[in-house]
Design an enzyme around this catalytic site. Structure first.
Site, mmCIF file in Angstrom:
data_model
loop_
_atom_site.group_PDB
_atom_site.id
_atom_site.type_symbol
_atom_site.label_atom_id
_atom_site.label_comp_id
_atom_site.label_asym_id
_atom_site.label_seq_id
_atom_site.Cartn_x
_atom_site.Cartn_y
_atom_site.Cartn_z
ATOM 1 N N ASP A 92 0.815 -1.216 0.000
ATOM 2 C CA ASP A 92 0.000 0.000 0.000
ATOM 3 C C ASP A 92 0.845 1.261 0.000
ATOM 4 O O ASP A 92 2.060 1.208 0.175
ATOM 5 C CB ASP A 92 -0.953 -0.016 1.214
ATOM 6 C CG ASP A 92 -0.260 -0.453 2.496
ATOM 7 O OD1 ASP A 92 0.978 -0.448 2.540
ATOM 8 O OD2 ASP A 92 -0.957 -0.817 3.456
ATOM 9 N N ASP A 138 -7.039 -2.747 14.596
ATOM 10 C CA ASP A 138 -8.432 -3.105 14.292
ATOM 11 C C ASP A 138 -8.519 -4.358 13.414
ATOM 12 O O ASP A 138 -9.562 -4.651 12.854
ATOM 13 C CB ASP A 138 -9.169 -1.919 13.647
ATOM 14 C CG ASP A 138 -8.540 -1.485 12.319
ATOM 15 O OD1 ASP A 138 -7.604 -2.164 11.846
ATOM 16 O OD2 ASP A 138 -8.988 -0.475 11.747
ATOM 17 N N HIS A 176 -6.806 -5.035 10.619
ATOM 18 C CA HIS A 176 -6.661 -4.889 9.161
ATOM 19 C C HIS A 176 -5.331 -5.444 8.652
ATOM 20 O O HIS A 176 -4.345 -5.485 9.383
ATOM 21 C CB HIS A 176 -6.852 -3.435 8.709
ATOM 22 C CG HIS A 176 -5.736 -2.500 9.067
ATOM 23 N ND1 HIS A 176 -5.936 -1.353 9.801
ATOM 24 C CD2 HIS A 176 -4.426 -2.508 8.766
ATOM 25 C CE1 HIS A 176 -4.793 -0.706 9.933
ATOM 26 N NE2 HIS A 176 -3.854 -1.395 9.318
ATOM 27 N N GLU A 236 -9.511 -1.972 5.838
ATOM 28 C CA GLU A 236 -10.136 -1.644 7.118
ATOM 29 C C GLU A 236 -11.400 -2.475 7.342
ATOM 30 O O GLU A 236 -11.934 -3.066 6.389
ATOM 31 C CB GLU A 236 -10.485 -0.153 7.136
ATOM 32 C CG GLU A 236 -9.275 0.773 7.021
ATOM 33 C CD GLU A 236 -8.441 0.853 8.301
ATOM 34 O OE1 GLU A 236 -8.466 -0.099 9.111
ATOM 35 O OE2 GLU A 236 -7.757 1.869 8.485
HETATM 36 C C1 GLP Z 1 -0.470 0.266 8.526
HETATM 37 C C2 GLP Z 1 -0.063 -0.559 7.325
HETATM 38 C C3 GLP Z 1 -0.177 -2.038 7.613
HETATM 39 C C4 GLP Z 1 0.518 -2.372 8.919
HETATM 40 C C5 GLP Z 1 -0.130 -1.598 10.034
HETATM 41 C C6 GLP Z 1 0.475 -1.899 11.388
HETATM 42 O O1 GLP Z 1 -1.831 0.398 8.640
HETATM 43 N N1 GLP Z 1 -0.824 -0.245 6.174
HETATM 44 O O2 GLP Z 1 0.391 -2.766 6.539
HETATM 45 O O3 GLP Z 1 0.441 -3.742 9.154
HETATM 46 O O4 GLP Z 1 0.030 -0.212 9.757
HETATM 47 O O5 GLP Z 1 1.587 -1.099 11.612
HETATM 48 P P1 GLP Z 1 2.675 -1.331 12.726
HETATM 49 O O6 GLP Z 1 3.547 -2.428 12.236
HETATM 50 O O7 GLP Z 1 3.424 -0.024 12.778
HETATM 51 O O8 GLP Z 1 1.970 -1.665 13.973
#
Ligand code: GLP
Length: 259
Positions: free
Chosen positions: A63, A132, A134, A139
């Site tokens: 993404d 959440d 995702h 989402e």
């Molecule tokens: C963002 C990204 C996800 C990632 C998530 C968790 O939303 N789009 O791909 O898994 O953050 O991030 P973190 O690893 O910083 O907890």
């Protein structure tokens, strides 16, 4: 789904890097799906330390924030070069990250899907998980068969990701994200999670029903998904003992060359 419960973030990162390195060595022209966020940073650090050959790889990122160009310090493009690509012999021409500045987003998303197909599909997709539940930026409520598309970020996600920006208001409201359908076509999935803050999401992913309210739960339908979590992220799992037991059995078997 294989569940590996490890001591802490460092062990999670080492185990994930081992799996990725194995993929790269078995198939030097692998197509890797990569993720951003705090979770995979240690894995990337470990891969850099292992001094592996990235020259034959093709990569696709999950993404990108909509509206941020590749030079923006908080773009996922910048993140990937900063945390991985600038430190390995990756051919930048084979790096694919959604274009946050795409004018015709729909056409761009179709092209991204086409490029994945033309590359032969993703061999191994690395994933984190949001609080959440995702994956990528899919989402709650997002279709479990969605393809790459423009998505709106949940308030919780904006709050979580604000730590990377100067101000919460700077966090973009939209992103271009691979859909769960795109992710599910990867041959192998590897999801990482650490810390107590992810415990509810992890429990829902592994032991909850498959639901678009927890898009990560779609992994239950994948034939080759591995989840590596630390003790804190595993703390709300009911069958912790069972996962540890089966993981030990598989590790023994692998040591004996049985898998
Ligand atoms: C963002 C990204 C996800 C990632 C998530 C968790 O939303 N789009 O791909 O898994 O953050 O991030 P973190 O690893 O910083 O907890």
């Amino acid at each position: 789904m294989r569940v590996m419960i490890v001591k802490d973030y460092d062990e999670m990162s080492r185990e994930a890097a081992k799996i990725m390195a194995k993929q790269m060595k078995t198939k030097p022209n692998s197509v890797l799906g990569l993720a951003t966020g705090g979770t995979p940073v240690g894995t990337y650090r470990e891969l850099i330390r292992m001094d592996l050959d990235f020259s034959g790889l093709t990569t696709f990122n999950l993404d990108e924030y909509y509206g941020l160009g590749p030079d923006h310090r908080q773009s996922y493009h910048h993140f990937m070069f900063d945390n991985l690509f600038n430190h390995v012999n990756m051919n930048p021409e084979r790096v694919h990250i959604p274009d946050g500045r795409a004018k015709d987003v729909k056409a761009f998303c179709e092209k991204y899907e086409d490029e994945i197909k033309r590359a032969g599909g993703i061999d191994l997709q690395l994933l984190g998980i949001g609080r959440d539940g995702h994956i990528a930026f899919n989402e709650p409520g997002s279709s479990l068969t969605a393809r790459t598309q423009l998505v709106a970020l949940a308030e919780e996600t904006i709050e979580d990701n604000a730590r990377f920006f100067d101000r919460k208001d700077d966090v973009p409201s939209f992103a271009i994200s691979m859909g769960c359908g795109t992710i599910m076509e990867a041959r192998k999935l590897l999801l990482l999670a650490n810390g107590e803050g992810k415990a509810d999401a992890v429990a829902a992913l592994i032991e909850g029903p498959i639901t678009s309210q927890i898009t990560a739960s779609v992994l239950q339908m994948h034939p080759d998904a591995t989840v590596i979590i630390d003790e804190a992220a595993a703390s709300k799992l009911k069958r912790r003992g069972y996962y540890k037991h089966t993981d030990r059995l598989f590790r023994d078997l692998e040591e004996k060359g049985g898998r």
